[in-house]
Motif scaffolding. Structure first.
Motif, PDB file in Angstrom:
ATOM      1  N   ASN A   2       0.819  -1.199   0.000  1.00  0.00           N
ATOM      2  CA  ASN A   2       0.000   0.000   0.000  1.00  0.00           C
ATOM      3  C   ASN A   2       0.864   1.265   0.000  1.00  0.00           C
ATOM      4  N   GLU A   3       0.583   2.177  -0.933  1.00  0.00           N
ATOM      5  CA  GLU A   3       1.387   3.389  -1.075  1.00  0.00           C
ATOM      6  C   GLU A   3       1.333   4.269   0.170  1.00  0.00           C
ATOM      7  N   TYR A   4       0.164   4.369   0.777  1.00  0.00           N
ATOM      8  CA  TYR A   4       0.011   5.252   1.924  1.00  0.00           C
ATOM      9  C   TYR A   4       0.651   4.653   3.179  1.00  0.00           C
ATOM     10  N   LEU A   5       0.561   3.335   3.310  1.00  0.00           N
ATOM     11  CA  LEU A   5       1.259   2.683   4.414  1.00  0.00           C
ATOM     12  C   LEU A   5       2.755   2.855   4.266  1.00  0.00           C
ATOM     13  N   GLN A   6       3.249   2.808   3.019  1.00  0.00           N
ATOM     14  CA  GLN A   6       4.673   3.013   2.788  1.00  0.00           C
ATOM     15  C   GLN A   6       5.103   4.405   3.237  1.00  0.00           C
ATOM     16  N   LYS A   7       4.258   5.417   3.030  1.00  0.00           N
ATOM     17  CA  LYS A   7       4.598   6.769   3.471  1.00  0.00           C
ATOM     18  C   LYS A   7       4.696   6.830   4.997  1.00  0.00           C
ATOM     19  N   LEU A   8       3.813   6.115   5.675  1.00  0.00           N
ATOM     20  CA  LEU A   8       3.890   6.081   7.138  1.00  0.00           C
ATOM     21  C   LEU A   8       5.170   5.392   7.601  1.00  0.00           C
ATOM     22  N   TRP A   9       5.552   4.299   6.926  1.00  0.00           N
ATOM     23  CA  TRP A   9       6.806   3.626   7.263  1.00  0.00           C
ATOM     24  C   TRP A   9       7.990   4.551   7.013  1.00  0.00           C
ATOM     25  N   MET A  10       7.931   5.335   5.934  1.00  0.00           N
ATOM     26  CA  MET A  10       9.024   6.258   5.650  1.00  0.00           C
ATOM     27  C   MET A  10       9.201   7.245   6.798  1.00  0.00           C
ATOM     28  N   ILE A  11       8.088   7.780   7.303  1.00  0.00           N
ATOM     29  CA  ILE A  11       8.159   8.717   8.423  1.00  0.00           C
ATOM     30  C   ILE A  11       8.741   8.032   9.657  1.00  0.00           C
ATOM     31  N   ALA A  12       8.258   6.805   9.942  1.00  0.00           N
ATOM     32  CA  ALA A  12       8.754   6.075  11.114  1.00  0.00           C
ATOM     33  C   ALA A  12      10.238   5.767  10.975  1.00  0.00           C
ATOM     34  N   ASP A  13      10.661   5.340   9.774  1.00  0.00           N
ATOM     35  CA  ASP A  13      12.079   5.040   9.559  1.00  0.00           C
ATOM     36  C   ASP A  13      12.935   6.291   9.722  1.00  0.00           C
ATOM     37  N   GLY A  14      12.449   7.413   9.203  1.00  0.00           N
ATOM     38  CA  GLY A  14      13.210   8.644   9.314  1.00  0.00           C
ATOM     39  C   GLY A  14      13.360   9.107  10.753  1.00  0.00           C
ATOM     40  N   LEU A  15      12.286   8.951  11.522  1.00  0.00           N
ATOM     41  CA  LEU A  15      12.309   9.416  12.901  1.00  0.00           C
ATOM     42  C   LEU A  15      13.120   8.494  13.812  1.00  0.00           C
ATOM     43  N   PHE A  16      12.990   7.176  13.609  1.00  0.00           N
ATOM     44  CA  PHE A  16      13.555   6.232  14.569  1.00  0.00           C
ATOM     45  C   PHE A  16      14.769   5.446  14.050  1.00  0.00           C
ATOM     46  N   ARG A  17      14.962   5.379  12.741  1.00  0.00           N
ATOM     47  CA  ARG A  17      16.072   4.601  12.196  1.00  0.00           C
ATOM     48  C   ARG A  17      17.049   5.457  11.399  1.00  0.00           C
ATOM     49  N   HIS A  18      16.746   6.738  11.256  1.00  0.00           N
ATOM     50  CA  HIS A  18      17.630   7.674  10.558  1.00  0.00           C
ATOM     51  C   HIS A  18      17.901   7.212   9.121  1.00  0.00           C
ATOM     52  N   ARG A  19      16.847   6.713   8.478  1.00  0.00           N
ATOM     53  CA  ARG A  19      16.947   6.302   7.080  1.00  0.00           C
ATOM     54  C   ARG A  19      15.562   6.428   6.445  1.00  0.00           C
ATOM     55  N   THR A  20      15.530   6.728   5.153  1.00  0.00           N
ATOM     56  CA  THR A  20      14.246   6.815   4.441  1.00  0.00           C
ATOM     57  C   THR A  20      14.317   6.077   3.112  1.00  0.00           C
ATOM     58  N   ASP A  21      15.290   5.171   2.967  1.00  0.00           N
ATOM     59  CA  ASP A  21      15.461   4.494   1.684  1.00  0.00           C
ATOM     60  C   ASP A  21      14.337   3.506   1.420  1.00  0.00           C
ATOM     61  N   VAL A  22      14.067   3.280   0.140  1.00  0.00           N
ATOM     62  CA  VAL A  22      13.046   2.305  -0.254  1.00  0.00           C
ATOM     63  C   VAL A  22      13.304   1.888  -1.695  1.00  0.00           C
ATOM     64  N   ALA A  23      12.972   0.643  -1.987  1.00  0.00           N
ATOM     65  CA  ALA A  23      12.989   0.146  -3.372  1.00  0.00           C
ATOM     66  C   ALA A  23      11.548  -0.046  -3.829  1.00  0.00           C
ATOM     67  N   PHE A  24      11.310   0.249  -5.075  1.00  0.00           N
ATOM     68  CA  PHE A  24      10.024  -0.073  -5.695  1.00  0.00           C
ATOM     69  C   PHE A  24      10.280  -1.176  -6.710  1.00  0.00           C
ATOM     70  N   VAL A  25       9.515  -2.264  -6.625  1.00  0.00           N
ATOM     71  CA  VAL A  25       9.705  -3.412  -7.511  1.00  0.00           C
ATOM     72  C   VAL A  25       8.398  -3.688  -8.245  1.00  0.00           C
ATOM     73  N   ARG A  26       8.496  -3.861  -9.555  1.00  0.00           N
ATOM     74  CA  ARG A  26       7.316  -4.171 -10.366  1.00  0.00           C
ATOM     75  C   ARG A  26       7.624  -5.334 -11.299  1.00  0.00           C
ATOM     76  N   LEU A  27       6.794  -6.364 -11.244  1.00  0.00           N
ATOM     77  CA  LEU A  27       6.866  -7.489 -12.169  1.00  0.00           C
ATOM     78  C   LEU A  27       5.631  -7.458 -13.050  1.00  0.00           C
ATOM     79  N   SER A  28       5.772  -7.878 -14.297  1.00  0.00           N
ATOM     80  CA  SER A  28       4.622  -7.880 -15.201  1.00  0.00           C
ATOM     81  C   SER A  28       4.727  -9.035 -16.185  1.00  0.00           C
ATOM     82  N   THR A  29       3.581  -9.480 -16.660  1.00  0.00           N
ATOM     83  CA  THR A  29       3.542 -10.502 -17.703  1.00  0.00           C
ATOM     84  C   THR A  29       2.260 -10.326 -18.490  1.00  0.00           C
ATOM     85  N   SER A  30       2.276 -10.762 -19.724  1.00  0.00           N
ATOM     86  CA  SER A  30       1.101 -10.636 -20.571  1.00  0.00           C
ATOM     87  C   SER A  30      -0.016 -11.546 -20.073  1.00  0.00           C
TER      88      SER A  30
END
Length: 215
Positions: free
Chosen positions: A157-185
């Motif tokens: 979930n995109e919005y949950l990811q934003k909340l994790w970003m805030i938590a990581d920034g505040l408590f882990r001093h990091r805001t990194d994230v990877a976005f992964v997309r797989l697709s097939t016909s």
């Protein structure tokens, strides 16, 4: 009363976006992390699949401003293809962060038939939280899995990811994230068959993602 309830999701999203913008303005001091290895270190040969790189439009780089990016198509001996697109942001800000396919694909002329969260269980019992999406454009159907990953944590979930970003920034001093997309016909395949192909590829790919992402 019913009209007020209809507006609630919009209000909640607006407040979340505002809070994210406000908080990330204070994250300028957080350093940008680098991937443990370049994303290009992900092998070309993964299980029965062999990949080749796809040229990325310079506009995509300009808009996303990722720390690193990889875009490939993997094929097996039968001709089955899986598209693999991954960006890594070593530091998210209010301006630069992964973009959701819910915004990008419709803008490119694709229409969503189905977008639902799903958990993919690996052989070691780990659950990867993905969004399963089916999009159609001019009679062509594509099935997607996409998710956000920090270390071994996966979020669909995109919005949950934003909340994790805030938590990581505040408590882990990091805001990194990877976005992964797989697709097939999805043409010529049942939804179950297309989904099974992506699930199998995800299970093969996951150890390589863990190897290139900071823990």
């Amino acid at each position: 009363m019913r009209g007020a309830r209809a507006w609630m999701p919009t209000v909640v999203v607006a407040l979340l976006l505002w809070a994210t913008w406000a908080v990330t303005k204070d994250f300028e001091h957080i350093p940008e992390l680098k991937p443990s290895q370049p994303l290009s270190a992900i092998p070309m040969a993964i299980g029965p699949y062999f990949g080749h790189d796809v040229v990325v439009d310079p506009y995509v780089h300009k808009v996303l401003q990722p720390t690193d990016l990889v875009f490939r198509t993997y094929s097996d001996a039968s001709g089955a293809d899986v598209g693999f697109f991954m960006t890594y942001h070593g530091k998210q800000t209010s301006e630069f962060h992964p973009h959701s396919p819910k915004l990008c694909l419709p803008g490119a002329g694709w229409f969503a038939e189905e977008v639902v969260p799903k958990g993919v269980v690996t052989e070691d019992g780990r659950t990867v939280n993905v969004m399963r999406a089916v999009y159609e454009s001019s009679g062509e159907r594509q099935v997607f899995f996409y998710w956000f990953q920090t270390g071994r944590r996966t979020v669909a979930n995109e919005y949950l990811q934003k909340l994790w970003m805030i938590a990581d920034g505040l408590f882990r001093h990091r805001t990194d994230v990877a976005f992964v997309r797989l697709s097939t016909s999805g043409n010529g395949l049942s939804p179950q068959e297309a989904q099974a192909r992506l699930e199998n590829f995800l299970r093969l790919l996951l150890p390589h993602l863990d190897a290139v992402l900071p823990g």
